[in-house]
Enzyme design. Structure first.
Site, mmCIF file in Angstrom:
data_model
loop_
_atom_site.group_PDB
_atom_site.id
_atom_site.type_symbol
_atom_site.label_atom_id
_atom_site.label_comp_id
_atom_site.label_asym_id
_atom_site.label_seq_id
_atom_site.Cartn_x
_atom_site.Cartn_y
_atom_site.Cartn_z
ATOM 1 N N LYS A 1 0.825 -1.212 0.000
ATOM 2 C CA LYS A 1 0.000 0.000 0.000
ATOM 3 C C LYS A 1 0.856 1.258 0.000
ATOM 4 C CE LYS A 1 -4.407 -1.492 1.927
ATOM 5 N NZ LYS A 1 -5.458 -1.220 2.921
ATOM 6 N N ARG A 2 2.110 1.119 0.432
ATOM 7 C CA ARG A 2 3.009 2.282 0.469
ATOM 8 C C ARG A 2 3.639 2.573 -0.889
ATOM 9 N NH1 ARG A 2 3.849 -0.507 5.151
ATOM 10 N NH2 ARG A 2 5.603 -1.671 4.257
#
Length: 501
Positions: free
Chosen positions: A270-271
């Site tokens: 997600k980063r």
């Protein structure tokens, strides 16, 4: 040899029912959208139904903002659904947080059938028994509470202890045929009886997810391969649900490949910037281009072909043709495919889609009629040159400013005699009465290529920088026409003065 459950569904065609069931946490991830896309395409290909439900039982992490972002993401990507949140249907409610009474009814049926039982063991007791019996600690629960008597249960309750509820796992191999990966068998004893309801009475995700699938008639569970280990528990639970009369069949499962980041062998986090669907939208992906690229993450329409329409995708898609190997997100390839789809848009459609990006770049706030006309006139000049809608403001911004700035690399690339070339441009263009591309080109070609004997690549560099401030721009002569004769001459003179200092 183990065989799949005899009541595994044989649903095909319009009987196919798939589901998309995300948790509303954080921003929509491209891997999540790929899951939605493959479920949607499978439903549309078969003429079946897509159910969209929300798994929002984690109050600490779920948020209404994330729920709205999920809706925004699916609507932007043009992924629609037949039943579920916002549209309703016969199996509602479609949010887990609103289905507690339904789960309670299923729990009561499973208790009555003996499929689930009360378990009072805590973690310390389980560890102690494993140590005493020479079992590895990581094996976890030892099925100890399966055979507690009513007297033992009453005594434990008298101590103030509340039981969890565990599913009685079959003492046999569990097999299913994965639509992507083939036959998979979980050996008997490879996992213990597992908790389905906490001591506080709240059912776990491992319970409510397959129960919702069963009650909503889901025939095909298409999901990421990271969830594959939980299939064993789902098969065990489905057998119990069938025995208790909750459902009549076991769904088919397919586990889609992981999406990896651009480097290494780690799942797209997600980063990672590539994971953020809205970042792609903000940068100027169009939904057609991004959907096309996401479809290629584990699937192919054919050899040596990467670009296709959504209708072609739906017609060709079958979950059984998905590659089980991990798929890598390739930003350059994604942008290239997006560029191909931009060039497939009609001129008016493309122009309309650029306007929000021009506004976001500060070229105007509420565009005037004249600015909109200009935006629509310049759009065809850049449609062949951009891969992202976000590239457009940088290419056309020179038309919407009165204080043109020059890119450093553009100035650096100018020839030593650039000021003289610009003087020649002004002299050649002043007599031109009909300021259209053909006349502009004729005048500049005669002055620069024929008279000064400059090669076109060298000749048109200085006027391009003067007009646009950039080394790469829309076609020069068309750009000058859009600016008009007076402004074009002013800009040619301005750069010549700037170069002379």
């Amino acid at each position: 040899m183990a065989t799949p459950h005899p009541l595994t569904t044989t649903a095909t065609g319009s009987d196919v029912r798939v589901r998309f069931c995300p948790s509303p946490t954080g921003l929509p991830h491209v891997g999540l959208v790929r899951t939605a896309l493959f479920n949607w395409a499978y439903a549309r290909h078969n003429g079946g139904k897509l159910v969209f439900r929300i798994e929002d039982t984690d109050a600490a992490r779920d948020s209404e903002e994330s729920y709205q972002q999920l809706l925004d993401a699916l609507r932007w990507m043009r992924i629609d659904w037949d039943e579920g949140v916002e549209v309703g249907g016969p199996h509602g409610p479609y949010r887990q947080s609103e289905r507690h009474d339904i789960y309670r009814g299923v729990i009561d049926k499973l208790l009555a059938s003996g499929a689930i039982y009360e378990s009072f063991s805590n973690a310390e007791e389980i560890d102690a028994r494993n140590e005493a019996n020479g079992r590895a600690k990581q094996l976890g629960y030892d099925n100890y509470d399966r055979d507690l008597t009513d007297e033992q249960k009453a005594a434990l309750r008298a101590e103030g202890r509340q039981p969890a509820l565990r599913l009685r796992v079959p003492d046999e191999d569990l097999t299913y045929v994965d639509l992507i990966r083939g036959e998979v068998t979980f050996p008997a004893g490879s996992f213990p009886d597992f908790v389905v309801v906490r001591p506080n009475g709240i059912p776990l995700y491992t319970f409510v997810n397959p129960v919702d699938d069963a009650l909503m008639g889901v025939t095909h569970v298409l999901r990421g391969e990271d969830l594959m280990p939980s299939t064993a528990r789902q098969l065990a639970l489905y057998a119990a649900l069938i025995d208790a009369g909750v459902t009549t069949f076991v769904p088919r499962f397919a586990h889609m490949p992981l999406v990896l980041g651009e480097t290494g062998n780690k799942k797209l986090s997600k980063r990672d910037p590539q994971a953020d669907l809205f970042l792609h939208r903000d940068r100027g992906f169009i939904h057609e281009g991004l959907l096309n690229y996401l479809a290629l993450l584990g699937w192919s329409i054919g050899p040596d072909r990467d670009v296709f329409s959504l209708d072609e995708f739906i017609a060709a898609f079958d979950i059984e043709n998905v590659n089980p190997n991990p798929a890598r997100f390739d930003q350059k390839k994604a942008e290239s495919i997006n560029g191909d789809h931009i060039r497939m848009l009609g001129e008016k459609d493309f122009a309309e889609r650029t306007v929000p990006y021009l506004a976001a770049a500060g070229l105007f706030d509420e565009p005037t009629h004249e600015q909109l006309v200009l935006a629509f006139r310049v759009a065809p000049l850049v449609q062949e040159r951009v891969q992202l809608l976000g590239d457009v403001p940088g290419m056309v911004g020179f038309l919407f400013t009165e204080n043109l700035s020059y890119d450093a690399d553009a100035l650096k690339g100018l020839p030593a005699n650039a000021a003289d070339v610009l003087d020649a441009c002004v002299a050649a263009l002043q007599p031109v009465e009909e300021f259209v591309p053909e006349k502009i080109q004729d005048a500049l070609s005669a002055a620069l290529v024929e008279k000064l004997e400059l090669k076109p690549r060298v000749a048109y560099g200085p006027p391009r920088v003067a007009i646009t401030g950039r080394r790469v721009s829309p076609p020069l002569f068309e750009s000058m026409e859009l600016l008009g004769k007076e402004e074009s001459l002013a800009r040619l003179n301005a750069l010549a003065a700037h170069l002379r200092g």
